[in-house]
Design a protein around this motif. Structure first.
Motif, PDB file in Angstrom:
ATOM      1  N   GLY A   1       0.809  -1.204   0.000  1.00  0.00           N
ATOM      2  CA  GLY A   1       0.000   0.000   0.000  1.00  0.00           C
ATOM      3  C   GLY A   1       0.844   1.256   0.000  1.00  0.00           C
ATOM      4  O   GLY A   1       0.564   2.205  -0.739  1.00  0.00           O
TER       5      GLY A   1
ATOM      6  N   VAL B   1      -6.544  -6.514   3.874  1.00  0.00           N
ATOM      7  CA  VAL B   1      -6.791  -5.718   2.671  1.00  0.00           C
ATOM      8  C   VAL B   1      -7.099  -4.270   3.045  1.00  0.00           C
ATOM      9  O   VAL B   1      -6.638  -3.326   2.395  1.00  0.00           O
ATOM     10  CB  VAL B   1      -7.932  -6.340   1.846  1.00  0.00           C
ATOM     11  CG1 VAL B   1      -8.347  -5.415   0.701  1.00  0.00           C
ATOM     12  CG2 VAL B   1      -7.504  -7.698   1.291  1.00  0.00           C
ATOM     13  N   ASP B   2      -7.850  -4.082   4.138  1.00  0.00           N
ATOM     14  CA  ASP B   2      -8.114  -2.721   4.612  1.00  0.00           C
ATOM     15  C   ASP B   2      -6.808  -2.036   5.019  1.00  0.00           C
ATOM     16  O   ASP B   2      -6.627  -0.832   4.776  1.00  0.00           O
ATOM     17  CB  ASP B   2      -9.075  -2.752   5.799  1.00  0.00           C
ATOM     18  CG  ASP B   2     -10.506  -3.096   5.388  1.00  0.00           C
ATOM     19  OD1 ASP B   2     -10.810  -3.022   4.179  1.00  0.00           O
ATOM     20  OD2 ASP B   2     -11.303  -3.448   6.280  1.00  0.00           O
TER      21      ASP B   2
ATOM     22  N   TYR C   1      -3.885  -2.561   3.732  1.00  0.00           N
ATOM     23  CA  TYR C   1      -3.253  -2.196   2.460  1.00  0.00           C
ATOM     24  C   TYR C   1      -3.816  -0.879   1.942  1.00  0.00           C
ATOM     25  O   TYR C   1      -3.068   0.040   1.570  1.00  0.00           O
ATOM     26  CB  TYR C   1      -3.481  -3.330   1.454  1.00  0.00           C
ATOM     27  CG  TYR C   1      -3.315  -2.968   0.002  1.00  0.00           C
ATOM     28  CD1 TYR C   1      -2.052  -2.720  -0.536  1.00  0.00           C
ATOM     29  CD2 TYR C   1      -4.427  -2.902  -0.848  1.00  0.00           C
ATOM     30  CE1 TYR C   1      -1.903  -2.406  -1.894  1.00  0.00           C
ATOM     31  CE2 TYR C   1      -4.281  -2.599  -2.193  1.00  0.00           C
ATOM     32  CZ  TYR C   1      -3.017  -2.345  -2.713  1.00  0.00           C
ATOM     33  OH  TYR C   1      -2.883  -2.038  -4.032  1.00  0.00           O
ATOM     34  N   ARG C   2      -5.140  -0.773   1.913  1.00  0.00           N
ATOM     35  CA  ARG C   2      -5.766   0.427   1.367  1.00  0.00           C
ATOM     36  C   ARG C   2      -5.494   1.639   2.259  1.00  0.00           C
ATOM     37  O   ARG C   2      -5.279   2.755   1.761  1.00  0.00           O
ATOM     38  CB  ARG C   2      -7.265   0.188   1.208  1.00  0.00           C
ATOM     39  CG  ARG C   2      -7.572  -0.848   0.105  1.00  0.00           C
ATOM     40  CD  ARG C   2      -9.056  -1.013  -0.126  1.00  0.00           C
ATOM     41  NE  ARG C   2      -9.326  -1.795  -1.339  1.00  0.00           N
ATOM     42  CZ  ARG C   2     -10.061  -2.889  -1.373  1.00  0.00           C
ATOM     43  NH1 ARG C   2     -10.611  -3.375  -0.258  1.00  0.00           N
ATOM     44  NH2 ARG C   2     -10.255  -3.540  -2.508  1.00  0.00           N
ATOM     45  N   GLU C   3      -5.491   1.430   3.562  1.00  0.00           N
ATOM     46  CA  GLU C   3      -5.203   2.538   4.480  1.00  0.00           C
ATOM     47  C   GLU C   3      -3.763   3.023   4.324  1.00  0.00           C
ATOM     48  O   GLU C   3      -3.495   4.235   4.325  1.00  0.00           O
ATOM     49  CB  GLU C   3      -5.451   2.090   5.924  1.00  0.00           C
ATOM     50  CG  GLU C   3      -6.928   1.861   6.244  1.00  0.00           C
ATOM     51  CD  GLU C   3      -7.126   1.029   7.496  1.00  0.00           C
ATOM     52  OE1 GLU C   3      -6.107   0.710   8.166  1.00  0.00           O
ATOM     53  OE2 GLU C   3      -8.280   0.686   7.801  1.00  0.00           O
TER      54      GLU C   3
ATOM     55  N   GLY D   1      -1.963   2.811   1.630  1.00  0.00           N
ATOM     56  CA  GLY D   1      -1.902   3.526   0.361  1.00  0.00           C
ATOM     57  C   GLY D   1      -2.466   4.926   0.469  1.00  0.00           C
ATOM     58  O   GLY D   1      -1.893   5.880  -0.090  1.00  0.00           O
ATOM     59  N   ALA D   2      -3.571   5.072   1.187  1.00  0.00           N
ATOM     60  CA  ALA D   2      -4.170   6.397   1.359  1.00  0.00           C
ATOM     61  C   ALA D   2      -3.246   7.325   2.139  1.00  0.00           C
ATOM     62  O   ALA D   2      -3.088   8.499   1.785  1.00  0.00           O
ATOM     63  CB  ALA D   2      -5.519   6.268   2.062  1.00  0.00           C
TER      64      ALA D   2
ATOM     65  N   PRO E   1      -6.747   5.918  -4.746  1.00  0.00           N
ATOM     66  CA  PRO E   1      -7.426   4.670  -4.367  1.00  0.00           C
ATOM     67  C   PRO E   1      -7.764   3.798  -5.570  1.00  0.00           C
ATOM     68  O   PRO E   1      -7.812   2.565  -5.462  1.00  0.00           O
ATOM     69  CB  PRO E   1      -8.694   5.159  -3.662  1.00  0.00           C
ATOM     70  CG  PRO E   1      -8.358   6.524  -3.173  1.00  0.00           C
ATOM     71  CD  PRO E   1      -7.422   7.096  -4.187  1.00  0.00           C
ATOM     72  N   GLU E   2      -7.994   4.415  -6.731  1.00  0.00           N
ATOM     73  CA  GLU E   2      -8.337   3.647  -7.924  1.00  0.00           C
ATOM     74  C   GLU E   2      -7.181   2.771  -8.404  1.00  0.00           C
ATOM     75  O   GLU E   2      -7.380   1.807  -9.130  1.00  0.00           O
ATOM     76  CB  GLU E   2      -8.753   4.586  -9.046  1.00  0.00           C
ATOM     77  CG  GLU E   2     -10.052   5.337  -8.783  1.00  0.00           C
ATOM     78  CD  GLU E   2     -11.247   4.393  -8.647  1.00  0.00           C
ATOM     79  OE1 GLU E   2     -11.330   3.450  -9.453  1.00  0.00           O
ATOM     80  OE2 GLU E   2     -12.059   4.597  -7.735  1.00  0.00           O
TER      81      GLU E   2
ATOM     82  N   LEU F   1      -5.069   1.268  -6.297  1.00  0.00           N
ATOM     83  CA  LEU F   1      -4.749   0.266  -5.273  1.00  0.00           C
ATOM     84  C   LEU F   1      -5.573  -0.992  -5.542  1.00  0.00           C
ATOM     85  O   LEU F   1      -6.495  -1.336  -4.797  1.00  0.00           O
ATOM     86  CB  LEU F   1      -5.024   0.829  -3.878  1.00  0.00           C
ATOM     87  CG  LEU F   1      -4.155   2.030  -3.483  1.00  0.00           C
ATOM     88  CD1 LEU F   1      -4.616   2.610  -2.157  1.00  0.00           C
ATOM     89  CD2 LEU F   1      -2.683   1.626  -3.399  1.00  0.00           C
TER      90      LEU F   1
ATOM     91  N   VAL G   1      -6.705  -4.870  -5.941  1.00  0.00           N
ATOM     92  CA  VAL G   1      -6.570  -6.092  -5.151  1.00  0.00           C
ATOM     93  C   VAL G   1      -6.919  -7.288  -6.023  1.00  0.00           C
ATOM     94  O   VAL G   1      -7.981  -7.321  -6.663  1.00  0.00           O
ATOM     95  CB  VAL G   1      -7.485  -6.062  -3.908  1.00  0.00           C
ATOM     96  CG1 VAL G   1      -7.419  -7.399  -3.162  1.00  0.00           C
ATOM     97  CG2 VAL G   1      -7.093  -4.918  -2.984  1.00  0.00           C
TER      98      VAL G   1
END
Length: 346
Positions: free
Chosen positions: A190, A212-213, A215-217, A219-220, A226-227, A229, A231
C-alpha cells in the motif's frame, strides 16, 4: 473483474499406477492449457516459481515465452517470482524480453515465496529474508523507470550507470506484489502504491478483509490514488460440469500435494471432509459447477471490498488433462460472463 489461471506446472503420479508422467509430456500439456485459456477469452495466465521435484516451474519466464509465441490475447505473468532469491537486473531483463515476445502482454508478480528452497539453492541467508526482498524490490522498481541506473545496496554489487537492456514493449512493466498473511507485506504494498495479489489457499475470504483494509489505508496515507490500489486474489479453483464432478476431479491431486507438503511442515493429513468444507459456501476454494463458482467469486469480491482480478490455482488437477482443459473452457465461456455481467469491478 479480470479472471485467469495460475499454474505451478505440477507433475503428479497416476493414482492407479503411482507412475509419474514424463516431464516433457506435462510441459506440453501446460502450454496447451495456456492456449485453451487464450481461446476461451480469459484475461491472464500465471506460472509460479518453485525449486522442488513436484513442480516444473523453476524457470517460469521460459514457459511464459513459449506460451507467448502460441497465444495472441491473454496476459502472461509470474505467480510469483521469488525476487528475494534472484538478481533483479536479470529478472528485469527476462521479463522485458518476454514482453517483447508477447508484444506487451507480460506482467510480473513478485514476492518472497512460501517455500524456502530457493535460498540455500542460490546461497542466500534466510535470516535476511525480509531485508533481501525490500532491497531487491527497490532495485527492480528503479529499473522499471531508468535504463542507466546508479544504485548501491547490501546484497548485490553496485550499479554505476550501466545500461540495463532490453527495455520492455510496454512503457512500464506491470508489477504486482504477491502476499500471504503477513501484515507488513500488505502495508508495504500500500505504501508503495502497487497492486496487491493475495494468496488465499484456505479458510474464508472474510478473514483477509482486515489485511486488505490495512493495504488500502497504507496507500491512502502515502497519498496514492485509491483507484490504483488494485486487489487480486489467487485461490484454489476448478470448474466442472457439476459441483460433484469438479470436486472429484480436483481432490486427488490437491490431497496428494497437500499431504506431501504437510508431512514436511507437521500438518495433519488432509481429508475429503476438509476439502468439501473449503469447497462449500463458506470456504475459500472456488471449486464447483459454473454457477457455484461464479457466485463464490462475487462473494469473494464483496467480502474483500472489491477485487480487480481472481486467478485460479488449478494445477493440482493435472492428473486429468481433459478435465483441466474443459475446466479452463468453462471458466472462460460460462463463469466469466456471469461475473462480468454482475459488474464485479470495485
Amino acid at each position: 473483474m479480470e479472471i485467469g489461471i495460475d499454474s505451478f506446472a505440477a507433475i503428479l503420479p497416476d493414482p492407479a499406477t503411482g507412475k509419474l508422467p514424463s516431464a516433457t509430456d506435462r510441459m506440453a500439456g501446460l502450454i496447451e492449457e495456456v492456449e485453451v485459456a487464450d481461446r476461451a477469452g480469459l484475461d491472464v495466465f500465471g506460472i509460479g516459481e518453485h525449486h522442488r521435484a513436484e513442480f516444473l516451474d523453476s524457470a517460469p519466464t521460459i514457459i511464459l515465452a513459449a506460451a507467448a509465441a502460441r497465444t495472441s490475447q491473454i496476459r502472461l505473468t509470474s505467480a510469483v517470482t521469488v525476487l528475494s532469491a534472484a538478481d533483479p537486473v536479470r529478472v528485469f531483463q527476462e521479463f522485458a524480453t518476454l514482453d517483447l515476445i508477447a508484444k506487451g502482454r507480460a506482467e510480473i508478480v513478485v514476492g518472497r515465496g512460501s517455500f524456502g528452497e530457493a535460498f540455500p539453492l542460490f546461497g542466500l541467508d534466510t535470516r535476511a529474508y525480509d531485508d533481501l526482498f525490500a532491497e531487491k524490490l527497490d532495485l527492480f522498481l528503479k529499473l522499471r523507470e531508468t535504463t542507466n541506473l546508479t544504485w548501491e545496496g547490501r546484497f548485490r554489487p553496485a550499479l554505476s550507470g550501466q545500461g540495463v537492456f532490453p527495455r520492455p514493449h510496454q512503457p512500464r512493466l506491470p508489477l504486482w506484489i504477491g502476499v500471504g498473511g503477513t501484515p507488513q507485506s500488505f502495508a508495504r504494498a500500500g505504501a508503495l502504491g502497487l497492486p496487491l495479489m493475495v494468496a488465499i489457499i484456505g479458510g474464508r475470504f472474510e478473514r483477509f478483509r482486515p489485511l486488505v483494509d490495512l493495504y488500502r489505508e497504507a496507500g491512502a496515507r502515502a497519498g496514492h490514488d485509491p483507484e490504483k490500489l488494485a486487489v487480486g486474489v489467487h485461490a484454489m479453483g476448478f470448474v466442472g460440469e457439476t459441483d460433484t464432478a469438479a470436486g472429484d476431479a480436483f481432490f486427488p491431486g490437491w490431497a496428494h500435494l497437500t499431504a506431501k507438503i504437510g508431512r514436511e511442515r507437521g500438518w495433519s493429513p488432509p481429508t475429503r471432509r476438509q476439502f468439501d468444507d473449503m469447497a462449500g459456501p463458506d470456504g475459500a476454494f472456488l471449486v464447483g459447477g459454473p454457477t457455484t463458482v461464479a457466485a463464490k467469486m462475487l462473494h469473494a469480491s464483496e467480502a474483500l471490498g472489491g477485487v480487480s482480478r481472481i486467478t485460479f490455482q488449478m494445477s493440482t488437477a493435472s492428473l486429468e488433462t481433459a478435465a483441466m482443459k474443459r475446466s479452463i473452457e468453462l471458466l472462460g465461456t460460462e463463469v466469466a460472463p456471469i461475473v462480468r455481467a454482475a459488474g464485479a469491478n470495485p
